[in-house]
Design a protein around this motif. Structure first.
Motif, PDB file in Angstrom:
ATOM      1  N   ASN A  95       0.617  -1.125  -0.082  1.00 51.35           N
ATOM      2  CA  ASN A  95       0.025   0.119  -0.186  1.00 51.35           C
ATOM      3  C   ASN A  95       0.922   1.407   0.025  1.00 51.35           C
ATOM      4  O   ASN A  95       1.614   1.638   0.860  1.00 51.35           O
ATOM      5  N   GLU A 144      -7.948  -3.822   3.169  1.00 48.84           N
ATOM      6  CA  GLU A 144      -8.632  -2.522   2.835  1.00 48.84           C
ATOM      7  C   GLU A 144      -8.714  -1.796   3.900  1.00 48.84           C
ATOM      8  O   GLU A 144      -9.215  -0.744   3.462  1.00 48.84           O
ATOM      9  N   ARG A 145      -8.491  -2.055   5.133  1.00 52.74           N
ATOM     10  CA  ARG A 145      -8.860  -1.151   6.271  1.00 52.74           C
ATOM     11  C   ARG A 145      -7.273  -0.505   6.542  1.00 52.74           C
ATOM     12  O   ARG A 145      -7.166   0.610   7.325  1.00 52.74           O
ATOM     13  N   CYS A 146      -6.239  -0.688   5.693  1.00 58.26           N
ATOM     14  CA  CYS A 146      -4.861  -0.173   6.025  1.00 58.26           C
ATOM     15  C   CYS A 146      -4.909   1.159   4.874  1.00 58.26           C
ATOM     16  O   CYS A 146      -5.317   1.033   3.957  1.00 58.26           O
ATOM     17  N   CYS A 201      -3.984   1.848   9.124  1.00 60.32           N
ATOM     18  CA  CYS A 201      -4.805   2.288  10.245  1.00 60.32           C
ATOM     19  C   CYS A 201      -3.969   2.624  11.248  1.00 60.32           C
ATOM     20  O   CYS A 201      -3.095   2.136  11.609  1.00 60.32           O
ATOM     21  N   ASN A 245      -8.536   3.069   7.550  1.00 62.03           N
ATOM     22  CA  ASN A 245      -8.426   3.794   6.028  1.00 62.03           C
ATOM     23  C   ASN A 245      -7.956   5.561   6.318  1.00 62.03           C
ATOM     24  O   ASN A 245      -8.514   6.530   5.931  1.00 62.03           O
ATOM     25  N   ASP A 289      -5.735   6.953   4.943  1.00 63.38           N
ATOM     26  CA  ASP A 289      -5.656   7.687   3.814  1.00 63.38           C
ATOM     27  C   ASP A 289      -6.689   8.513   3.268  1.00 63.38           C
ATOM     28  O   ASP A 289      -6.597   9.703   2.821  1.00 63.38           O
ATOM     29  N   LYS A 290      -7.831   8.139   3.657  1.00 64.29           N
ATOM     30  CA  LYS A 290      -9.231   8.684   3.244  1.00 64.29           C
ATOM     31  C   LYS A 290      -9.451   9.752   4.263  1.00 64.29           C
ATOM     32  O   LYS A 290      -9.785  10.886   3.837  1.00 64.29           O
ATOM     33  N   ASN A 304      -5.395  11.789   1.287  1.00 57.89           N
ATOM     34  CA  ASN A 304      -4.422  11.298   0.483  1.00 57.89           C
ATOM     35  C   ASN A 304      -3.314  12.307   0.604  1.00 57.89           C
ATOM     36  O   ASN A 304      -2.572  12.506  -0.254  1.00 57.89           O
TER      37      ASN A 304
END
Length: 135
Positions: free
Chosen positions: A56, A93-95, A97, A112, A114-115, A119
């Motif tokens: 990621n 998909e939670r990374c 974290c 998440n 990043d969100k 970003n």
């Protein structure tokens, strides 16, 4: 607090060399290290655990910046571990974290990141501020 001073503070963090400050930024390789470094930490200190995956890109960007950020937050222990080494079957998909601990207990779970940070790595200062962590 407006975003501009926070962005300026974030920029200052990435530009500052504070080698005389004790920095708690480390890579954990096992669940045993996690237990020792996180749940047995100084009860007065915050611990920010970064759960990540090596593929990621934003996780890797966070990992790159953690030591620099840690220099400004000497009272916070920053640690990172591959998510599945810490928590079996942790969903990728939670990374990235962040789990923030105080006195060995989780006080915030941020999936998440990043969100949450749009970003933009500079928003890490705002994220910390929003969770009561100041330099």
């Amino acid at each position: 607090m407006t975003l501009q001073p926070i962005h300026e503070q974030s920029h200052a963090i990435t530009q500052t060399n504070c080698s005389e400050v004790k920095v708690w930024a480390s890579l954990l390789d096992s669940r045993d290290e996690y237990i020792r470094e996180v749940t047995e930490a100084d009860p007065e200190a915050f611990v920010l655990l970064h759960l990540y995956q090596n593929y990621n890109e934003f996780c890797l960007l966070i990992n790159e910046h953690l030591p620099t950020i840690a220099k400004k937050y000497a009272h916070v222990k920053f640690v990172k571990i591959v998510a599945t080494k810490c928590i079996d079957k942790f969903p990728d998909e939670r990374c990235p974290c962040f789990i923030i601990y105080k006195a060995g207990k989780p006080v915030s779970n941020l999936f998440n990141v990043d969100k949450i940070m749009n970003n933009d790595i500079r928003n890490i200062v705002l994220l910390l501020h929003n969770h009561g962590i100041e330099p």
